[in-house]
Design a protein around this motif. Structure first.
Motif, PDB file in Angstrom:
ATOM      1  N   ALA A  53      -3.143 -14.719 -11.604  1.00 23.49           N
ATOM      2  CA  ALA A  53      -4.461 -15.166 -11.164  1.00 23.49           C
ATOM      3  C   ALA A  53      -4.806 -16.514 -11.780  1.00 23.49           C
ATOM      4  O   ALA A  53      -5.340 -17.404 -11.112  1.00 23.49           O
ATOM      5  CB  ALA A  53      -5.515 -14.130 -11.537  1.00 23.49           C
ATOM      6  N   VAL A  54      -4.483 -16.689 -13.086  1.00 27.79           N
ATOM      7  CA  VAL A  54      -4.763 -17.963 -13.747  1.00 27.79           C
ATOM      8  C   VAL A  54      -3.926 -19.071 -13.144  1.00 27.79           C
ATOM      9  O   VAL A  54      -4.419 -20.161 -12.841  1.00 27.79           O
ATOM     10  CB  VAL A  54      -4.494 -17.847 -15.271  1.00 27.79           C
ATOM     11  N   ILE A  55      -2.626 -18.800 -12.933  1.00 26.76           N
ATOM     12  CA  ILE A  55      -1.742 -19.808 -12.355  1.00 26.76           C
ATOM     13  C   ILE A  55      -2.206 -20.171 -10.958  1.00 26.76           C
ATOM     14  O   ILE A  55      -2.270 -21.335 -10.571  1.00 26.76           O
ATOM     15  CB  ILE A  55      -0.288 -19.288 -12.323  1.00 26.76           C
ATOM     16  N   ALA A  81     -14.375 -25.083  -7.927  1.00 29.71           N
ATOM     17  CA  ALA A  81     -15.737 -25.590  -8.119  1.00 29.71           C
ATOM     18  C   ALA A  81     -16.613 -24.459  -8.620  1.00 29.71           C
ATOM     19  O   ALA A  81     -16.602 -23.359  -8.046  1.00 29.71           O
ATOM     20  CB  ALA A  81     -16.283 -26.167  -6.816  1.00 29.71           C
ATOM     21  N   ASP A  82     -17.359 -24.711  -9.666  1.00 31.32           N
ATOM     22  CA  ASP A  82     -18.183 -23.685 -10.294  1.00 31.32           C
ATOM     23  C   ASP A  82     -19.138 -23.049  -9.295  1.00 31.32           C
ATOM     24  O   ASP A  82     -19.927 -23.723  -8.638  1.00 31.32           O
ATOM     25  CB  ASP A  82     -18.978 -24.300 -11.451  1.00 31.32           C
ATOM     26  N   GLY A  83     -19.030 -21.733  -9.154  1.00 33.51           N
ATOM     27  CA  GLY A  83     -19.933 -20.992  -8.292  1.00 33.51           C
ATOM     28  C   GLY A  83     -19.586 -21.008  -6.818  1.00 33.51           C
ATOM     29  O   GLY A  83     -20.262 -20.354  -6.016  1.00 33.51           O
ATOM     30  N   ARG A  84     -18.532 -21.731  -6.438  1.00 31.87           N
ATOM     31  CA  ARG A  84     -18.168 -21.800  -5.018  1.00 31.87           C
ATOM     32  C   ARG A  84     -16.914 -20.966  -4.747  1.00 31.87           C
ATOM     33  O   ARG A  84     -16.031 -20.862  -5.599  1.00 31.87           O
ATOM     34  CB  ARG A  84     -17.945 -23.250  -4.583  1.00 31.87           C
ATOM     35  N   PRO A  85     -16.822 -20.372  -3.572  1.00 31.74           N
ATOM     36  CA  PRO A  85     -15.661 -19.537  -3.259  1.00 31.74           C
ATOM     37  C   PRO A  85     -14.417 -20.370  -3.002  1.00 31.74           C
ATOM     38  O   PRO A  85     -14.500 -21.556  -2.657  1.00 31.74           O
ATOM     39  CB  PRO A  85     -16.102 -18.811  -1.979  1.00 31.74           C
ATOM     40  N   VAL A  86     -13.271 -19.757  -3.170  1.00 34.13           N
ATOM     41  CA  VAL A  86     -12.014 -20.372  -2.752  1.00 34.13           C
ATOM     42  C   VAL A  86     -11.913 -20.270  -1.234  1.00 34.13           C
ATOM     43  O   VAL A  86     -12.216 -19.217  -0.656  1.00 34.13           O
ATOM     44  CB  VAL A  86     -10.808 -19.680  -3.417  1.00 34.13           C
ATOM     45  N   ALA A 142      -2.331 -10.179  -1.098  1.00 30.37           N
ATOM     46  CA  ALA A 142      -1.500 -10.729  -2.165  1.00 30.37           C
ATOM     47  C   ALA A 142      -1.799 -12.211  -2.378  1.00 30.37           C
ATOM     48  O   ALA A 142      -1.845 -12.689  -3.515  1.00 30.37           O
ATOM     49  CB  ALA A 142      -0.021 -10.527  -1.845  1.00 30.37           C
ATOM     50  N   VAL A 143      -2.002 -12.943  -1.291  1.00 30.87           N
ATOM     51  CA  VAL A 143      -2.343 -14.362  -1.391  1.00 30.87           C
ATOM     52  C   VAL A 143      -3.688 -14.539  -2.091  1.00 30.87           C
ATOM     53  O   VAL A 143      -3.834 -15.359  -3.006  1.00 30.87           O
ATOM     54  CB  VAL A 143      -2.381 -15.012   0.010  1.00 30.87           C
ATOM     55  N   LEU A 144      -4.677 -13.756  -1.690  1.00 30.12           N
ATOM     56  CA  LEU A 144      -6.006 -13.862  -2.299  1.00 30.12           C
ATOM     57  C   LEU A 144      -5.956 -13.493  -3.781  1.00 30.12           C
ATOM     58  O   LEU A 144      -6.625 -14.124  -4.612  1.00 30.12           O
ATOM     59  CB  LEU A 144      -7.002 -12.971  -1.566  1.00 30.12           C
ATOM     60  N   ASN A 145      -5.193 -12.463  -4.121  1.00 33.55           N
ATOM     61  CA  ASN A 145      -5.058 -12.087  -5.524  1.00 33.55           C
ATOM     62  C   ASN A 145      -4.515 -13.247  -6.346  1.00 33.55           C
ATOM     63  O   ASN A 145      -4.925 -13.469  -7.492  1.00 33.55           O
ATOM     64  CB  ASN A 145      -4.128 -10.880  -5.674  1.00 33.55           C
ATOM     65  N   HIS A 146      -3.598 -13.987  -5.761  1.00 38.24           N
ATOM     66  CA  HIS A 146      -2.954 -15.084  -6.487  1.00 38.24           C
ATOM     67  C   HIS A 146      -3.869 -16.295  -6.624  1.00 38.24           C
ATOM     68  O   HIS A 146      -3.927 -16.915  -7.685  1.00 38.24           O
ATOM     69  CB  HIS A 146      -1.665 -15.497  -5.779  1.00 38.24           C
ATOM     70  N   VAL A 147      -4.584 -16.639  -5.566  1.00 36.43           N
ATOM     71  CA  VAL A 147      -5.351 -17.893  -5.596  1.00 36.43           C
ATOM     72  C   VAL A 147      -6.797 -17.710  -6.044  1.00 36.43           C
ATOM     73  O   VAL A 147      -7.449 -18.682  -6.426  1.00 36.43           O
ATOM     74  CB  VAL A 147      -5.327 -18.597  -4.220  1.00 36.43           C
ATOM     75  N   ALA A 148      -7.299 -16.479  -5.993  1.00 39.69           N
ATOM     76  CA  ALA A 148      -8.718 -16.279  -6.316  1.00 39.69           C
ATOM     77  C   ALA A 148      -8.971 -15.131  -7.273  1.00 39.69           C
ATOM     78  O   ALA A 148     -10.117 -14.917  -7.670  1.00 39.69           O
ATOM     79  CB  ALA A 148      -9.519 -16.061  -5.026  1.00 39.69           C
ATOM     80  N   GLY A 149      -7.941 -14.379  -7.635  1.00 38.66           N
ATOM     81  CA  GLY A 149      -8.171 -13.218  -8.487  1.00 38.66           C
ATOM     82  C   GLY A 149      -9.134 -12.267  -7.795  1.00 38.66           C
ATOM     83  O   GLY A 149      -8.969 -11.941  -6.627  1.00 38.66           O
ATOM     84  N   ASP A 150     -10.173 -11.857  -8.500  1.00 44.97           N
ATOM     85  CA  ASP A 150     -11.180 -10.993  -7.893  1.00 44.97           C
ATOM     86  C   ASP A 150     -12.422 -11.792  -7.496  1.00 44.97           C
ATOM     87  O   ASP A 150     -13.481 -11.223  -7.253  1.00 44.97           O
ATOM     88  CB  ASP A 150     -11.564  -9.842  -8.824  1.00 44.97           C
ATOM     89  N   GLY A 151     -12.286 -13.113  -7.426  1.00 44.82           N
ATOM     90  CA  GLY A 151     -13.408 -13.968  -7.068  1.00 44.82           C
ATOM     91  C   GLY A 151     -13.654 -14.021  -5.565  1.00 44.82           C
ATOM     92  O   GLY A 151     -12.838 -13.567  -4.761  1.00 44.82           O
ATOM     93  N   PRO A 152     -14.777 -14.596  -5.149  1.00 44.77           N
ATOM     94  CA  PRO A 152     -15.133 -14.662  -3.729  1.00 44.77           C
ATOM     95  C   PRO A 152     -14.286 -15.673  -2.962  1.00 44.77           C
ATOM     96  O   PRO A 152     -13.827 -16.676  -3.514  1.00 44.77           O
ATOM     97  CB  PRO A 152     -16.601 -15.104  -3.765  1.00 44.77           C
ATOM     98  N   GLN A 173     -15.146  -6.454   2.032  1.00 39.92           N
ATOM     99  CA  GLN A 173     -16.442  -7.107   1.840  1.00 39.92           C
ATOM    100  C   GLN A 173     -16.713  -7.444   0.378  1.00 39.92           C
ATOM    101  O   GLN A 173     -17.594  -8.239   0.079  1.00 39.92           O
ATOM    102  CB  GLN A 173     -17.550  -6.206   2.391  1.00 39.92           C
ATOM    103  N   ASP A 174     -15.930  -6.855  -0.537  1.00 38.33           N
ATOM    104  CA  ASP A 174     -16.103  -7.158  -1.951  1.00 38.33           C
ATOM    105  C   ASP A 174     -15.643  -8.561  -2.292  1.00 38.33           C
ATOM    106  O   ASP A 174     -16.071  -9.138  -3.290  1.00 38.33           O
ATOM    107  CB  ASP A 174     -15.337  -6.149  -2.809  1.00 38.33           C
ATOM    108  N   ARG A 175     -14.779  -9.147  -1.435  1.00 34.12           N
ATOM    109  CA  ARG A 175     -14.246 -10.476  -1.765  1.00 34.12           C
ATOM    110  C   ARG A 175     -14.451 -11.506  -0.659  1.00 34.12           C
ATOM    111  O   ARG A 175     -14.579 -12.694  -0.952  1.00 34.12           O
ATOM    112  CB  ARG A 175     -12.770 -10.374  -2.132  1.00 34.12           C
TER     113      ARG A 175
END
Length: 312
Positions: A53-55, A81-86, A142-152, A173-175
């Motif tokens: 997730a960090v990478i 960007a702080d507070g903005r979704p990927v 899997a892509v979302l997990n890699h680029v955004a972790g659990d973020g929006p 809907q959680d992500r």
């Protein structure tokens, strides 16, 4: 490297415990009745997920990741960007991520944006078997997990990519906090074609119908079966639905019926959310993000801004 460390740690642990006379190395050491190896496995797996997730949140450029045991080609631009979704872009059938390179670059000037080749497209592996929405959804997860972790995230899809995004969002809907559908494949394409272009049709219209129906049955690079289904709610999220202005001029006899079918399908996508908005891209054909990049960029940024505001 972490996998090697795990194996080494287990060997050292076993020998250390055996040295105390408590257990032999052939036995599996336990803590509170639970195998230590299982505990170490779980801890290392968690660490690997966190590291991925960090990478994923920091890399720029193109790389390969593993998803469902296959290699998936992934490209990202821009800084988080702080507070903005990927923002994650999904191309249409037959298109790789390079097709959306200009859109990715422009959006990356203000936001973190990624795109990927679905299995069967671009530089990703071929699918192991016929795919359906659930299969493609697992790769997207899997892509979302890699680029955004659990973020929006905001999903912005063109054509088949739009349909996949729209089918994915209700179950995640959680992500997924926003959608942009650029001339997305309509919810009931098979039924629409059967009505717009009857069996009695000949010439280019019949060829268009037959080729599309065959592709819907999995005769496409992704081996993806496109099934008619009702639109389900993705929650009260911002949704931008953008349709082309003209597309079927090459089949003038059935063009009006096909345009009506497509427009009705875009209207159906509005049921995704009470905050859905439909616009027509003036002067655009099917490839809205190349014919009207200004409109595509504006729509994606607007949805991302709304999604960010919703998270505050």
């Amino acid at each position: 490297m972490l996998r090697t460390i795990k194996a080494t740690a287990m060997a050292a642990l076993c020998c250390a415990v055996a040295g105390t006379g408590l257990v032999a190395c052939e036995e599996t050491p336990t803590v509170d009745g639970k195998a230590i190896e299982e505990s170490v496995d779980a801890a290392v797996d968690d660490a690997l997920d966190d590291a991925d997730a960090v990478i994923g949140a920091t890399f720029t450029g193109t790389k390969k990741i593993k998803a469902e045991g296959r290699s998936v080609n992934l490209s990202c631009a821009g800084a988080p960007a702080d507070g903005r979704p990927v923002i994650v872009l999904l191309a249409g059938a037959g298109d790789g991520l390079d097709k959306m390179a200009d859109l990715r670059k422009t959006l990356g000037e203000r936001d973190r944006v990624c795109s990927y080749d679905r299995l069967g497209e671009g530089a990703s592996d071929q699918p192991a078997a016929t795919q359906r929405q659930a299969d493609s959804g697992k790769v997207l997860t899997a892509v979302l997990n890699h680029v955004a972790g659990d973020g929006p995230v905001v999903l912005a899809g063109h054509s088949l990519g739009g349909l996949i995004a729209a089918r994915y969002a209700p179950d995640h809907q959680d992500r997924v906090k926003g959608l942009v559908l650029m001339d997305a494949t309509i919810p009931a394409l098979d039924a629409g074609l059967a009505k717009a272009v009857p069996d009695s049709a000949t010439g280019p219209a019949a060829e268009l119908r037959d080729q599309t129906l065959a592709a819907n049955q999995g005769q496409n690079p992704e081996r993806f079966v496109i099934e008619d289904a009702k639109v389900r709610s993705a929650g009260d999220i911002p949704v931008a639905v953008i349709q082309h202005e003209t597309q079927f001029a090459e089949v003038p006899e059935y063009g009006p019926a096909l345009e009506g079918m497509w427009s009705a399908g875009q209207q159906q996508w509005l049921a995704l959310s009470s905050r859905s908005k439909l616009t027509t891209a003036a002067g655009s054909g099917h490839y809205i993000y190349t014919d009207r990049p200004d409109l595509a960029v504006e729509a994606v940024r607007d949805v991302a801004t709304q999604a960010a505001a919703d998270q505050r």
